[in-house]
Design an enzyme around this catalytic site. Structure first.
Site, mmCIF file in Angstrom:
data_model
loop_
_atom_site.group_PDB
_atom_site.id
_atom_site.type_symbol
_atom_site.label_atom_id
_atom_site.label_comp_id
_atom_site.label_asym_id
_atom_site.label_seq_id
_atom_site.Cartn_x
_atom_site.Cartn_y
_atom_site.Cartn_z
ATOM 1 N N LYS A 103 -44.633 -10.890 30.299
ATOM 2 C CA LYS A 103 -45.595 -10.795 29.188
ATOM 3 C C LYS A 103 -44.915 -11.166 27.872
ATOM 4 C CE LYS A 103 -44.493 -5.873 28.783
ATOM 5 N NZ LYS A 103 -44.914 -4.511 29.126
ATOM 6 N N ARG A 130 -51.872 6.465 28.543
ATOM 7 C CA ARG A 130 -52.213 5.161 27.981
ATOM 8 C C ARG A 130 -53.309 4.629 28.891
ATOM 9 N NH1 ARG A 130 -47.120 1.108 27.097
ATOM 10 N NH2 ARG A 130 -47.620 0.654 29.266
ATOM 11 N N TYR A 186 -34.426 -10.806 -3.575
ATOM 12 C CA TYR A 186 -35.554 -10.083 -4.182
ATOM 13 C C TYR A 186 -35.153 -8.671 -4.574
ATOM 14 C CZ TYR A 186 -38.957 -13.620 -2.699
ATOM 15 O OH TYR A 186 -39.675 -14.780 -2.524
ATOM 16 N N MET A 246 -38.746 -14.222 3.751
ATOM 17 C CA MET A 246 -39.592 -14.698 4.848
ATOM 18 C C MET A 246 -38.886 -15.762 5.695
ATOM 19 S SD MET A 246 -43.412 -16.327 4.712
ATOM 20 C CE MET A 246 -44.015 -15.089 3.580
#
Ligand SMILES: *Cc1c(COP(=O)(O)O)cnc(C)c1O
Length: 366
Positions: free
Chosen positions: A32, A128, A256, A303
Site C-alpha cells: 500500500k 478500527r 525563515y 518547502m
C-alpha cells in the site's frame, strides 16, 4: 538530478525471503501507499519473485494499478469504501475485505456469476475496521453468494511483544474464527500478523502473514530491535545533490524566522529537498551525510530546500551527493533517525517522500 530515492530490489527480495522463512507460512507483501514510498510496481514484482504469494493494499485503486501493470498474483484490498466499484474489483479478481454486514451486502449486490472473493475482517482489539459486536448477529445468509476465502484481524501492539493485549487479541481471534467454521467454512486462510508479529510471534502466523515495513528492511519499532538485529536490509537510500555551498561568519541567521544562527564561521550547504518532498519540517537533530561526515540541519526546513552546517573545513562543493538517509552502515542517518528526529517513526518518513523525488531501482545501492 536533484533528489532521488534509490531502491535496492535485492534487499527487498532478501527481506521477503527471510520473513517468509521466519513465519514458516505464506507471506502477503504489503505494498500500500506506493509500496511505503518505494514504488508499487517494481517492489511488487520483486516481492513476488522472492516468494510472496499475495500482495496487499489498502485501496481498490492501488489493486487496479497492479492489475493494469499486468500482475496476475492474488491481491487483497482491505479498505474499500462503501459505494466503490465492487463489480470491477470482482472482474479484476481482487480479493476484498469486509468488516460489516453492510459491506457484505454491497459485495453480494455486485456479485454476478463470478463470486466475489472475500476476507472477513475481525476487530479483535485494534478498534478500527472489522466486525466487533455485529459478529454475533452475523448469519449464514449474510455470506450467501460470496466466496469466503479468508478471515483476518490486526494487532495493535505487536511491536511490544510482552504486552498482554497480544495474547488477548490472539484468543479473541481464535474464538471469532470458530463462528465462521460453525457456518461450514472450515480451512479459510487465517491471517493476523504484521511485520512485528512475524518477527517475534510465530505462534500467530497461521496460514499467512502480512508483512509491510520489514520487507522494506525497516524495523517495526526501534525499541524492539534494529534492522540489523532482525537481519533485514533497508532498501532505500535517499540522496540529493548539493545545490550551493557558501561561507558565512558566526552569528548568521539561517532561514525563515531566523530560528537559528551559525555558532562559528562555517560553510553552509543548500539541499534542494523540502517538506514538499517529505523532509519533516519539525525534524531536530537530523541532517545529511557527506564525504564521510554528518552535517546537521540548521534553521527551518522550507518547502523545497533546507540548509545544513557543513563545518568550516568541509571540502564539499555544489553538485556533490549527500545522503539524507540510508542503511546507516557508513555512519549516515537512517529512516529510524529521521523518525526519531521528528517525533515520528520510519514508516512516516518513507511513505511521505513526495512525487518530485525520482525512484531509481538497482540491484545494489552500496
Ligand atoms: C499496513 C498493514 C499491515 C502491515 O503492517 P507493517 O507493520 O508495516 O508490517 C498489515 N496489515 C494491515 C491490515 C495493514 O493495514
Amino acid at each position: 538530478m536533484r533528489a532521488e530515492a534509490i531502491v535496492d530490489l535485492s534487499a527487498i527480495k532478501h527481506n521477503v525471503a527471510l520473513l517468509k522463512e521466519k513465519s514458516g507460512t505464506n507471506l502477503l507483501a504489503v505494498v500500500k501507499a506506493d509500496a511505503y514510498g518505494h514504488g508499487l510496481i517494481p517492489v511488487s514484482k520483486a516481492a513476488l519473485e522472492a516468494g510472496a504469494s499475495m500482495l496487499g493494499v489498502a485501496l481498490l485503486e492501488e489493486a487496479i494499478s497492479l492489475r493494469e501493470a499486468g500482475i496476475t498474483a492474488p491481491i487483497l484490498a482491505w479498505l474499500v469504501q462503501p459505494g466503490s466499484d465492487f463489480k470491477s474489483a470482482i472482474e479484476n479478481d481482487i480479493d476484498l475485505a469486509a468488516g460489516s454486514i453492510k459491506a457484505l451486502k454491497e459485495i453480494q449486490a455486485a456479485s454476478t456469476d463470478k463470486k466475489a472473493r472475500v476476507h472477513i475482517e475481525l476487530d479483535t482489539g485494534m478498534t478500527r475496521g472489522g466486525f466487533l459486536h455485529e459478529w454475533d448477529a452475523l448469519t449464514p445468509t449474510d455470506l450467501e453468494g460470496i466466496d469466503v476465502v479468508g478471515i483476518f484481524s490486526h494487532f495493535a501492539r505487536a511491536d511490544e511483544p510482552s504486552e498482554i493485549q497480544n495474547q488477548e487479541q490472539l484468543s479473541r481471534f481464535n474464538e471469532m474464527v470458530s463462528k465462521l467454521e460453525s457456518f461450514g467454512f472450515p480451512n479459510r486462510i487465517r491471517h493476523l500478523s504484521n511485520s512485528a508479529a512475524t518477527l517475534t510471534n510465530p505462534a500467530a502466523s497461521f496460514e499467512m502473514v502480512r508483512a509491510g515495513i520489514a520487507i522494506y528492511g525497516l524495523t517495526p519499532d526501534v525499541a524492539m530491535g534494529s534492522s540489523k538485529d532482525f537481519g533485514i536490509r533497508p532498501a532505500m537510500q535517499l540522496r540529493a545533490a548539493l545545490y550551493l555551498v557558501k561561507d558565512v561568519p558566526a552569528g548568521t541567521p539561517v532561514g525563515y524566522g531566523a530560528s537559528e544562527l551559525t555558532t562559528r564561521d562555517t560553510k553552509l550547504g543548500v539541499i534542494t529537498m523540502g517538506y514538499a518532498d517529505g523532509i519533516p519540517r519539525v525534524a531536530k537533530g537530523a541532517g545529511v551525510w557527506i564525504n564521510g561526515e554528518r552535517a546537521p540541519i540548521i534553521g527551518r526546513v522550507s518547502m523545497d530546500q533546507f540548509v545544513v552546517d557543513l563545518g568550516p573545513d568541509s571540502k564539499a562543493k555544489s553538485g556533490d551527493w549527500v545522503v539524507v538517509f540510508g542503511n546507516g552502515s557508513h555512519g549516515e542517518f537512517t529512516a529510524d533517525d529521521w523518525g526519531a528526529a521528528s517525533g515520528s517513526i520510519n514508516y512516516e518518513i518513507v511513505t511521505r517522500i513526495g512525487p518530485r523525488v525520482s525512484r531509481i531501482y538497482t540491484a545494489h545501492v552500496y
